[in-house]
Design a protein around this motif. Structure first.
Motif, PDB file in Angstrom:
ATOM      1  N   ALA A  84     -15.259  31.465 -14.290  1.00  0.00           N
ATOM      2  CA  ALA A  84     -15.512  31.142 -15.691  1.00  0.00           C
ATOM      3  C   ALA A  84     -14.392  30.274 -16.281  1.00  0.00           C
ATOM      4  O   ALA A  84     -13.205  30.467 -15.999  1.00  0.00           O
ATOM      5  CB  ALA A  84     -15.652  32.421 -16.502  1.00  0.00           C
ATOM      6  N   ASP A 133     -17.352  27.858 -20.802  1.00  0.00           N
ATOM      7  CA  ASP A 133     -18.501  28.744 -20.569  1.00  0.00           C
ATOM      8  C   ASP A 133     -18.712  29.727 -21.711  1.00  0.00           C
ATOM      9  O   ASP A 133     -19.666  30.514 -21.689  1.00  0.00           O
ATOM     10  CB  ASP A 133     -18.317  29.509 -19.261  1.00  0.00           C
ATOM     11  CG  ASP A 133     -18.403  28.597 -18.040  1.00  0.00           C
ATOM     12  OD1 ASP A 133     -17.618  28.809 -17.093  1.00  0.00           O
ATOM     13  OD2 ASP A 133     -19.246  27.683 -18.052  1.00  0.00           O
ATOM     14  N   VAL A 151     -14.868  33.704 -22.966  1.00  0.00           N
ATOM     15  CA  VAL A 151     -13.939  33.506 -21.864  1.00  0.00           C
ATOM     16  C   VAL A 151     -12.553  33.346 -22.469  1.00  0.00           C
ATOM     17  O   VAL A 151     -12.325  32.458 -23.296  1.00  0.00           O
ATOM     18  CB  VAL A 151     -14.314  32.285 -21.017  1.00  0.00           C
ATOM     19  CG1 VAL A 151     -13.323  32.113 -19.875  1.00  0.00           C
ATOM     20  CG2 VAL A 151     -15.727  32.446 -20.471  1.00  0.00           C
TER      21      VAL A 151
END
Lengths: 111, 114
Positions: A78, A82, A109
């Motif tokens: 990630a 994202d 994230v």
């Protein structure tokens, strides 16, 4: 009404895998599982879809349980980009249908 | 490869004005769609075009008209805009190779009717 259940929010550390679960216990035999995400102010972005086999593309992997009642979207590494709301949708995409989004999972994230 | 392109991105209209939202796709898709998304809701289908030369109503067609100009372009027209049409409008396209190919969306047109 949505046929799926997702956690409202999740956090993931940058560089780690993000595993987003989805329950769809009433899925019918011809319905596919689709994953989309929507980053604020942008259109829904297609990620991946599948019927019963696990699928992988350049963005993500989709793991569907053998009974097809649940699935997991995996973002392997990630990144901050994202961060978005992720929607799990089950449908047989015949013409004329609305695109029913549930509340989705807001993935953050973190650096 | 731009995918699905919508113009304009933002528009403010007065009640009773008319305008056309434009959508073009460069993926050689046969099917195209117009949705609206209101706050906290899913996408509601306004009109769709299963293939070039055909259009059909979705769930919320009242107050709108569409034109499938060619395979690439599908426009949405508001003849007499009303405040209830304030929304974000998304165009989508899909390959007709089989029913379950995914729809691909544009980034939307944010429309405000005063």
């Amino acid at each position: 009404d949505a046929k799926t259940t997702q956690p409202p929010s999740m956090d993931c550390a940058e560089g780690r895998a993000a595993n987003l679960p989805c329950n769809h216990s009433t899925i019918s035999g011809n319905e596919y599982v689709y994953w989309y995400r929507q980053i604020h102010s942008q259109g829904p972005q297609y990620i991946i879809h599948g019927l019963k086999n696990n699928e992988t593309n350049e963005m993500a992997s989709l793991i569907i349980t053998e009974d097809r009642k649940s699935s997991t979207l995996i973002l392997p590494h990630a990144t901050l980009r994202d961060t978005a709301v992720y929607y799990c949708i089950v449908r047989f995409d015949n013409y004329g249908q609305n695109f029913v989004f549930g509340p989705g999972t807001r993935l953050s994230v973190l650096p | 490869n731009a995918g699905v392109t919508q113009t304009p991105k933002f528009q403010v209209l007065k009640t009773g004005q008319s305008m056309t939202l434009q959508c073009a796709q460069d993926m050689n898709h046969n099917s195209m769609y117009w949705y609206r998304q209101d706050p906290g809701m899913g996408l509601r289908l306004i009109y769709y075009s299963a293939s070039e030369g055909t259009t059909d109503k979705g769930e919320v067609p009242n107050g709108y008209n569409v034109s499938r100009l060619n395979k690439r372009e599908f426009s949405l027209r508001l003849e007499s805009a009303a405040p209830s049409q304030t929304s974000v409008y998304f165009c989508a396209s899909k390959s007709a190779a089989d029913y379950n190919q995914p729809q691909h969306f544009g980034d939307g047109t944010r429309l405000s009717i005063l």
